[in-house]
Design a protein around this motif. Structure first.
Motif, mmCIF file in Angstrom:
data_model
loop_
_atom_site.group_PDB
_atom_site.id
_atom_site.type_symbol
_atom_site.label_atom_id
_atom_site.label_comp_id
_atom_site.label_asym_id
_atom_site.label_seq_id
_atom_site.Cartn_x
_atom_site.Cartn_y
_atom_site.Cartn_z
ATOM 1 N N ARG A 29 44.551 18.620 36.784
ATOM 2 C CA ARG A 29 43.424 19.446 36.981
ATOM 3 C C ARG A 29 44.149 20.651 37.828
ATOM 4 N NH1 ARG A 29 39.757 15.165 38.432
ATOM 5 N NH2 ARG A 29 38.471 14.892 36.632
ATOM 6 N N GLU A 88 45.227 25.188 26.943
ATOM 7 C CA GLU A 88 43.630 25.698 27.075
ATOM 8 C C GLU A 88 42.570 24.480 26.953
ATOM 9 O OE1 GLU A 88 40.537 29.090 25.855
ATOM 10 O OE2 GLU A 88 42.718 29.460 25.059
ATOM 11 N N ALA A 89 42.658 23.901 25.896
ATOM 12 C CA ALA A 89 41.601 22.583 25.541
ATOM 13 C C ALA A 89 41.683 21.625 26.689
ATOM 14 C CB ALA A 89 41.738 22.247 24.311
ATOM 15 N N GLU A 146 40.534 22.753 29.964
ATOM 16 C CA GLU A 146 39.054 22.921 30.085
ATOM 17 C C GLU A 146 38.243 21.483 30.012
ATOM 18 O OE1 GLU A 146 35.782 23.910 26.638
ATOM 19 O OE2 GLU A 146 37.408 25.786 27.144
ATOM 20 N N ARG A 147 38.939 20.587 29.314
ATOM 21 C CA ARG A 147 38.621 19.296 29.404
ATOM 22 C C ARG A 147 38.663 18.681 30.896
ATOM 23 N NH1 ARG A 147 36.136 15.130 29.878
ATOM 24 N NH2 ARG A 147 36.475 13.179 28.731
ATOM 25 N N ARG A 197 38.903 19.851 33.751
ATOM 26 C CA ARG A 197 38.271 20.725 34.942
ATOM 27 C C ARG A 197 36.705 20.658 34.775
ATOM 28 N NH1 ARG A 197 42.786 25.578 34.937
ATOM 29 N NH2 ARG A 197 44.333 24.379 35.839
ATOM 30 N N GLU A 198 36.187 19.960 33.642
ATOM 31 C CA GLU A 198 34.732 20.189 33.387
ATOM 32 C C GLU A 198 34.111 19.636 34.542
ATOM 33 O OE1 GLU A 198 34.225 17.687 30.050
ATOM 34 O OE2 GLU A 198 34.185 19.432 28.650
#
Length: 122
Positions: free
Chosen positions: A95, A114-115, A118-119, A121-122
Motif C-alpha cells: 500500500r 495503477e490498478a 487502486e485495489r 488502497r481502497e
C-alpha cells in the motif's frame, strides 16, 4: 495358449493406460505447493535454496493474502501476483509503495501498477 488380442481389447487397454496417465497429471495439479517443492527437490529438479523459498511461500499467510488481493485486478495472473508478493513483505508495504518500485516487478506495467495500487488502497 492366448490368441491375438482383438481390436476391442487393444482399445480398452489403451483407454486404461491413458486414463491412469491423465489421473496422475490431474492429481499433480492439485498437489500442495510445499509437497510439490519437496518432490521436486527429491527428484533433483530444484536445489535447497529454491526448496526453502517455495516452502516459505507455501506457509506464508501474508504472501497468499497479497496474491489473492492483487489477482482480483484485471490482467494480474498467478505469475505476476507471485512476483508482487515476493517483492512486498506485507500488504501495508504494498500500500505504501511508490510507482517505480511496483513497475519494476516482473509483469507489472504502468496500467497494472495503477490498478493494483487502486485495489490495495481502497
Amino acid at each position: 495358449m492366448y490368441g491375438e488380442p482383438s481390436l476391442y481389447e487393444l482399445v480398452l487397454i489403451a483407454a486404461i493406460i491413458l486414463g491412469a496417465t491423465a489421473r496422475t497429471y490431474l492429481e499433480r495439479d492439485e498437489e500442495d505447493p510445499a509437497d510439490e517443492a519437496k518432490r521436486l527437490y527429491a527428484e533433483g529438479q530444484i536445489d535447497e535454496p529454491e526448496l526453502e523459498r517455495r516452502i516459505d511461500e507455501a506457509v506464508d499467510d501474508e504472501f497468499e493474502r497479497i496474491r489473492l488481493i492483487v489477482e482480483d485486478v484485471n490482467g494480474v495472473g498467478p505469475q505476476t501476483s507471485k512476483a508482487i508478493a515476493r517483492e512486498y513483505a506485507t500488504l501495508e508495504d504494498l500500500r505504501g509503495t511508490d510507482w517505480d518500485r511496483l513497475e519494476a516487478v516482473y509483469g507489472v506495467g504502468e496500467e497494472t501498477a495503477e490498478a493494483v495500487l487502486e485495489r490495495v488502497r481502497e
